[in-house]
Design an enzyme around this catalytic site. Sequence first.
Site, short mmCIF file in Angstrom:
data_model
loop_
_atom_site.label_atom_id
_atom_site.label_comp_id
_atom_site.label_asym_id
_atom_site.label_seq_id
_atom_site.Cartn_x
_atom_site.Cartn_y
_atom_site.Cartn_z
N CYS A 192 0.85 -1.18 0.00
CA CYS A 192 0.00 0.00 0.00
C CYS A 192 0.89 1.24 0.00
O CYS A 192 1.67 1.44 0.94
CB CYS A 192 -0.91 -0.02 1.23
SG CYS A 192 -2.09 1.33 1.20
N ASP A 226 -10.33 4.94 -3.50
CA ASP A 226 -9.17 5.54 -2.86
C ASP A 226 -9.29 7.06 -2.92
O ASP A 226 -9.42 7.63 -4.01
CB ASP A 226 -7.90 5.05 -3.58
CG ASP A 226 -6.65 5.26 -2.75
OD1 ASP A 226 -6.64 6.20 -1.92
OD2 ASP A 226 -5.69 4.49 -2.92
N CYS A 253 -3.55 6.80 -4.97
CA CYS A 253 -3.18 5.39 -4.84
C CYS A 253 -1.70 5.18 -5.24
O CYS A 253 -1.36 5.27 -6.42
CB CYS A 253 -4.09 4.50 -5.69
SG CYS A 253 -3.87 2.74 -5.33
N THR A 270 0.24 2.44 -5.17
CA THR A 270 0.50 1.28 -6.03
C THR A 270 -0.15 1.50 -7.41
O THR A 270 0.40 1.09 -8.43
CB THR A 270 0.00 -0.03 -5.37
OG1 THR A 270 -1.36 0.13 -4.96
CG2 THR A 270 0.85 -0.40 -4.17
O1 PYC Z 1 -1.94 3.75 -2.02
O2 PYC Z 1 -1.30 1.82 -2.82
C1 PYC Z 1 -2.13 2.55 -2.28
C2 PYC Z 1 -3.44 1.97 -1.92
C3 PYC Z 1 -3.89 0.70 -2.17
C4 PYC Z 1 -5.17 0.63 -1.65
C5 PYC Z 1 -5.48 1.85 -1.09
N1 PYC Z 1 -4.40 2.65 -1.27
#
Ligand code: PYC
Length: 312
Positions: free
Chosen positions: A89, A233, A237, A239
């Site tokens: 994450c 999100d 995000c 990832t």
């Molecule tokens: O920021 O990688 C991220 C992430 C994955 C799920 C929610 N945030």
Amino acid sequence: MMKHVEIIDSHTAGEPTRVIVSGGPDLGHGGMAARRERFAKECDGFRGGVILEPRGSDVMVGALLCDSPDPSCVAGVVFFNNVGALNMCGHGTIGVAATLAHMGRIKTGKHRLDTPVGVVPFELLDEHTVRLQNVPSYRHSHNVLVETSRGRLAGDIAWGGNWFFLVKSPIPLDTKHIPDLTALGLEVRRYLDDHHITGKDGGVIDHVEFYGPSPNKDADARNFVLCPGAAYDRSPCGTGTSAKVACLAADGHLQPGQTWVQESIIGSRFVADYQPGQAGVVHPTVTGSAYIYGQGQLLFDDKDPFRGGIRI
Ligand code: PYC
């Protein structure tokens, strides 16, 4: 009997991270991948109690802070959400770093965090701002067709620490369309599942990322990322931004070292770039800021019928 769990809550670009500082399950002394497995198998009651209502919310990502068998790492972590354990994450890593700084465990400078998908080096630039070097990311498949109620969509499957289906949004990327984007994201997920379309080695594609132009000139693109448990999100995000950078690199649309400003559906931002790696992977860096907004204890009473969360 009453169980006490110490937590520190933060948000990264609007997306919450709840770090479990103490009182969480003991996952043994194996590597983080093994501890994630164990968490997924044995700790569902704990996960639900911490993340689901009434103590949490679908949006929240949990981060169980562990010691790491790798002495070069400041800590290990297992991430989890409203439906299970996550691989990695990005926003959560930024939240964990800001939390470690808040706890006085790290100062500005370079550190390493042990995650279930590999060690993630990061730099704490100030008490809020973190630049992380994500795990090697890559595009797995290009131009994958998915039939939806909005027509046939052609997207990419990419790894950025989680599996993503990335597709140009047929719906305007603004907050008033969040219910439509969520419904379409769920349709895409269902199609991928029904047609056994996966990432490498059968990896379940549990994140859908719609992208499009940003209305703001100083961002390169906007996205809407639907997470595995149907919450979107609030951040761009980490990832998902890494997966996007891998696709841009594969198309020759982003050069090594060139910055990419990724905006979320709520207008918050991460700044990313990459260096090329071996065999078509890229090494993305993602920079963002997290703010602590709460600290305290969760209480779990043996007699509480909702100590494992409300499950509907
Ligand atoms: O920021 O990688 C991220 C992430 C994955 C799920 C929610 N945030």
